[in-house]
Scaffold this motif. Sequence first.
Motif, PDB file in Angstrom:
ATOM      1  N   ALA A   1       0.861  -1.180   0.000  1.00  0.00           N
ATOM      2  CA  ALA A   1       0.000   0.000   0.000  1.00  0.00           C
ATOM      3  C   ALA A   1       0.897   1.230   0.000  1.00  0.00           C
ATOM      4  N   TYR A   2       0.483   2.253  -0.727  1.00  0.00           N
ATOM      5  CA  TYR A   2       1.292   3.451  -0.891  1.00  0.00           C
ATOM      6  C   TYR A   2       0.512   4.692  -0.474  1.00  0.00           C
ATOM      7  N   ALA A   3       1.232   5.663   0.072  1.00  0.00           N
ATOM      8  CA  ALA A   3       0.647   6.952   0.430  1.00  0.00           C
ATOM      9  C   ALA A   3       1.786   7.940   0.658  1.00  0.00           C
ATOM     10  N   PRO A   4       1.513   9.247   0.514  1.00  0.00           N
ATOM     11  CA  PRO A   4       2.565  10.245   0.757  1.00  0.00           C
ATOM     12  C   PRO A   4       3.094  10.242   2.193  1.00  0.00           C
ATOM     13  N   LEU A   5       2.219   9.863   3.155  1.00  0.00           N
ATOM     14  CA  LEU A   5       2.628   9.874   4.559  1.00  0.00           C
ATOM     15  C   LEU A   5       2.191   8.579   5.236  1.00  0.00           C
ATOM     16  N   THR A   6       3.141   7.896   5.865  1.00  0.00           N
ATOM     17  CA  THR A   6       2.861   6.686   6.634  1.00  0.00           C
ATOM     18  C   THR A   6       3.114   6.993   8.103  1.00  0.00           C
ATOM     19  N   ILE A   7       2.104   6.758   8.949  1.00  0.00           N
ATOM     20  CA  ILE A   7       2.235   7.025  10.379  1.00  0.00           C
ATOM     21  C   ILE A   7       2.184   5.695  11.120  1.00  0.00           C
ATOM     22  N   VAL A   8       3.242   5.384  11.836  1.00  0.00           N
ATOM     23  CA  VAL A   8       3.384   4.098  12.526  1.00  0.00           C
ATOM     24  C   VAL A   8       2.891   4.245  13.956  1.00  0.00           C
ATOM     25  N   CYS A   9       1.816   3.516  14.278  1.00  0.00           N
ATOM     26  CA  CYS A   9       1.219   3.536  15.624  1.00  0.00           C
ATOM     27  C   CYS A   9       1.015   2.103  16.101  1.00  0.00           C
ATOM     28  N   ASP A  10       2.016   1.264  15.926  1.00  0.00           N
ATOM     29  CA  ASP A  10       1.819  -0.171  16.201  1.00  0.00           C
ATOM     30  C   ASP A  10       2.206  -0.592  17.615  1.00  0.00           C
ATOM     31  N   GLY A  11       2.223   0.358  18.539  1.00  0.00           N
ATOM     32  CA  GLY A  11       2.296   0.018  19.952  1.00  0.00           C
ATOM     33  C   GLY A  11       3.674  -0.222  20.523  1.00  0.00           C
ATOM     34  N   CYS A  12       3.677  -0.649  21.800  1.00  0.00           N
ATOM     35  CA  CYS A  12       4.930  -0.774  22.553  1.00  0.00           C
ATOM     36  C   CYS A  12       5.832  -1.869  22.012  1.00  0.00           C
ATOM     37  N   PHE A  13       5.275  -2.855  21.312  1.00  0.00           N
ATOM     38  CA  PHE A  13       6.090  -3.939  20.762  1.00  0.00           C
ATOM     39  C   PHE A  13       6.408  -3.699  19.290  1.00  0.00           C
ATOM     40  N   SER A  14       6.408  -2.457  18.853  1.00  0.00           N
ATOM     41  CA  SER A  14       6.592  -2.093  17.450  1.00  0.00           C
ATOM     42  C   SER A  14       7.821  -2.757  16.833  1.00  0.00           C
ATOM     43  N   ASN A  15       7.636  -3.333  15.650  1.00  0.00           N
ATOM     44  CA  ASN A  15       8.763  -3.895  14.925  1.00  0.00           C
ATOM     45  C   ASN A  15       9.179  -2.996  13.765  1.00  0.00           C
ATOM     46  N   LEU A  16       8.604  -1.801  13.697  1.00  0.00           N
ATOM     47  CA  LEU A  16       8.906  -0.885  12.592  1.00  0.00           C
ATOM     48  C   LEU A  16       9.674   0.352  13.032  1.00  0.00           C
ATOM     49  N   ARG A  17       9.787   0.578  14.342  1.00  0.00           N
ATOM     50  CA  ARG A  17      10.324   1.857  14.804  1.00  0.00           C
ATOM     51  C   ARG A  17      11.828   2.001  14.650  1.00  0.00           C
ATOM     52  N   ARG A  18      12.549   0.888  14.474  1.00  0.00           N
ATOM     53  CA  ARG A  18      14.017   0.968  14.479  1.00  0.00           C
ATOM     54  C   ARG A  18      14.564   1.893  13.392  1.00  0.00           C
ATOM     55  N   SER A  19      13.897   1.953  12.262  1.00  0.00           N
ATOM     56  CA  SER A  19      14.383   2.814  11.185  1.00  0.00           C
ATOM     57  C   SER A  19      13.919   4.254  11.336  1.00  0.00           C
ATOM     58  N   LEU A  20      13.018   4.514  12.304  1.00  0.00           N
ATOM     59  CA  LEU A  20      12.451   5.849  12.456  1.00  0.00           C
ATOM     60  C   LEU A  20      12.860   6.532  13.755  1.00  0.00           C
ATOM     61  N   CYS A  21      13.512   5.801  14.661  1.00  0.00           N
ATOM     62  CA  CYS A  21      13.950   6.416  15.912  1.00  0.00           C
ATOM     63  C   CYS A  21      15.106   5.606  16.487  1.00  0.00           C
ATOM     64  N   LYS A  22      15.656   6.112  17.573  1.00  0.00           N
ATOM     65  CA  LYS A  22      16.690   5.389  18.299  1.00  0.00           C
ATOM     66  C   LYS A  22      16.035   4.803  19.545  1.00  0.00           C
ATOM     67  N   PRO A  23      15.569   3.542  19.450  1.00  0.00           N
ATOM     68  CA  PRO A  23      14.814   2.983  20.578  1.00  0.00           C
ATOM     69  C   PRO A  23      15.705   2.641  21.766  1.00  0.00           C
ATOM     70  N   MET A  24      15.488   3.327  22.877  1.00  0.00           N
ATOM     71  CA  MET A  24      16.204   3.057  24.120  1.00  0.00           C
ATOM     72  C   MET A  24      15.186   2.583  25.146  1.00  0.00           C
ATOM     73  N   VAL A  25      14.761   1.325  24.985  1.00  0.00           N
ATOM     74  CA  VAL A  25      13.680   0.774  25.796  1.00  0.00           C
ATOM     75  C   VAL A  25      14.223   0.253  27.118  1.00  0.00           C
ATOM     76  N   ASP A  26      13.598   0.687  28.201  1.00  0.00           N
ATOM     77  CA  ASP A  26      13.938   0.215  29.538  1.00  0.00           C
ATOM     78  C   ASP A  26      12.721  -0.490  30.122  1.00  0.00           C
ATOM     79  N   VAL A  27      12.947  -1.577  30.842  1.00  0.00           N
ATOM     80  CA  VAL A  27      11.854  -2.313  31.483  1.00  0.00           C
ATOM     81  C   VAL A  27      12.130  -2.323  32.987  1.00  0.00           C
ATOM     82  N   PRO A  28      11.694  -1.270  33.705  1.00  0.00           N
ATOM     83  CA  PRO A  28      12.010  -1.182  35.141  1.00  0.00           C
ATOM     84  C   PRO A  28      11.227  -2.168  35.990  1.00  0.00           C
ATOM     85  N   SER A  29      10.063  -2.606  35.489  1.00  0.00           N
ATOM     86  CA  SER A  29       9.221  -3.482  36.305  1.00  0.00           C
ATOM     87  C   SER A  29       8.181  -4.165  35.435  1.00  0.00           C
TER      88      SER A  29
END
Length: 531
Positions: free
Chosen positions: A212-240
Motif C-alpha cells: 500500500a502506498y501513500a505520501p505519509l505513513t504514520i506508525v502507531c503499532d504500539g509498545c512492541f513495534s517492529n517498525l520503529r528501528r528505522s524511524l527512531c533510536k529505541p532506548m527501551v527500559d523495562v524497570p518493572s
Amino acid sequence: MMVDHCAFAWILDVVLGLVVAVTFFVAAPRRNRRGGTDSTASKDCVISTAIANGECKPDDADAEVIIVGAGVAGSALAYTLGKDGRRVHVIERDLTEPDRIVGEFLQPGGYLKLIELGLGDCVEEIDAQKLYGYALFKDGKNTRVSYPLGNFHSDVSGRSFHNGRFIQRMREKAASLPNVRLEQGTVTSLLETKGTIKGVQYKSKNGEEKTAYAPLTIVCDGCFSNLRRSLCKPMVDVPSCFVGLVLENCQLPFANHGHVVLGDPSPILFYPISSTEIRCLVDVPGQKVPSISNGDMEKYLKTVVAPQVPPQIHDAFIAAIEKGNVRTMPNRSMPAAPHPTPGALLMGDAFNMRHPLTGGGMTVALSDIVVLRNLLKPLKDLNDASTLCKYLESFYTLRKPVASTINTLAGALYKVFCASPDQARKEMRQACFDYLSLGGVFSNGPISLLSGLNPRPSSLVLHFFAVAIYGVGRLLLPFPSLKGIWIGARLIYSASGIILPIIKAEGVRQMFFPATVPAYYRSPPVHKPIT
C-alpha cells in the motif's frame, strides 16, 4: 463496387471491434475506486500495480495517509484526519476487541483532548467510570488527593474502563467516515526509495502479500513495534512488570478514585473499570515475575502483597487470586528519540513510553494527535516528502510541554514510590506522602501536572524539589543534628539523581526553552502551482 465493398468491410471490422470491446467491458467485474470489485462486500483491499516512471505504483493510490495500527493512537488519529477530509488507510493486525491490563485509565487532561478531537462519546455506553482523584495509602495511613476541576465543566473528570471496549468504540467511529478504511493485516516492512518512505508491505487477513502506498505513513503499532528501528533510536527500559487481576463484588474505600498503595517493594494500584469490576495492578520490580504455572505467583500475592491491601478489599483480592485469572505485562519506558524520515512519522507507544504508574500514556498520545492535526490542517498536498518532513520537525518540539511533563513525573514518581533500604530514599518517600497530605497548593500543583491539566515542566521541577526541601526540613526540626544534616544532603542528592537523568533524556532545551528551537517557528510549506 470494389471501393464500396472495401469500405463496407472496414466499417464491419470497426463495428465488430466495438462490440467485442463493449462485451469485454460489461462482462469484466467493475472496479471500485479502492481497487476492489463490486462483488466483494468486505473492506479487504485488492492491490494492483502498474509501472510508471520506473517505479512500482498502485492503481488505488488515493490514500493520503497510511496508519499502521488501530489502537488508541491509531484509531483516534484515523478519525481525526478523516474528519479533516484526508483519505486514510488503516492497517491493523487484529480488529477483534483487545483484552489488555493497561490502557484503562484516562486522565482529565486526556479526556479534554478526546473531546477536542470529537471523540468524547467514545467513553459512553462502555460502562466507563468517572474518577475525581487519588487515594494514597502508606503504613496504615491514607490521604485523598482530588483533581482541581473547579474551573471545568461538571462532566470533566478522569475515566477508567475496559481498554478493548474503548478501542472498539473509536474504531467504529473512524470506520463510519467514508474516506477512512480499516483493513485487517500485518505490516511487515516499510517501503523505502532513496531514503523516503513510500508506503508499507503487509500480509492481508488471508495471508496474501500486499503493498500500500501513500505520501505519509504514520506508525502507531504500539509498545512492541517492529517498525520503529528505522524511524527512531529505541532506548527501551523495562524497570518493572505489572501483575493484573480483576476484583469483583467489592467497593473501594474511596468511591470514584484511583487507589495507590505505597507498598513494599513497589506500588499497588486499584481503580474501577466497570460498575462491578476493580482492576488491581501489582508492580513487581525487574523484568522477571514469579511463575504462575508452579504456584509461586499465588504464594507471592498472598504472602507479600495481600497483607498490604486495604482491609475493605482484602477478601475480594484473595478471591481474585484463587479464581486464577492472573496476567502479567512488562512496563516499558522509552524517551522520544526520532530520526526524522521523509514520508513517515511515529506516534503513540511506538514512539514514546513512560512508566504506566500515573496512567498518562493515552493523554500523551491524544495530545500528540491534536498537535499533529493542527500542523497538517493547513496543508492541501502531502506529496513533497522532504519539505513535509522538515516542517513536521516542529511536532517534536510542540508536543514537549505535555509529553515531557507526564513522562518525567511518571518516571520520578515511580522511583520515589518504590521502597528502598536507603534512609535518604525512605525519607523522600515519606516526604512525598506528607507533602501531598498537606492539601491546597501542595496537592493541587502535583495532581494538576499528573492529570495533564497543567503541563508545565518548570512547575514539575519546582514541586519535585519542594518535596525534597520539605523532607530536609522535617529532618532538621526541631533541632538540626549532624545525622539529620547528612541524611538531608543525601536526600537532595538522591532527588537530583532521580529527576535530572529523566530531564536529560527528554531534552533540556526542548523541555524548558522550546522557543529557542528553530523548528518551533516553522511555518507550513507553500504549495507552488506548476507554471
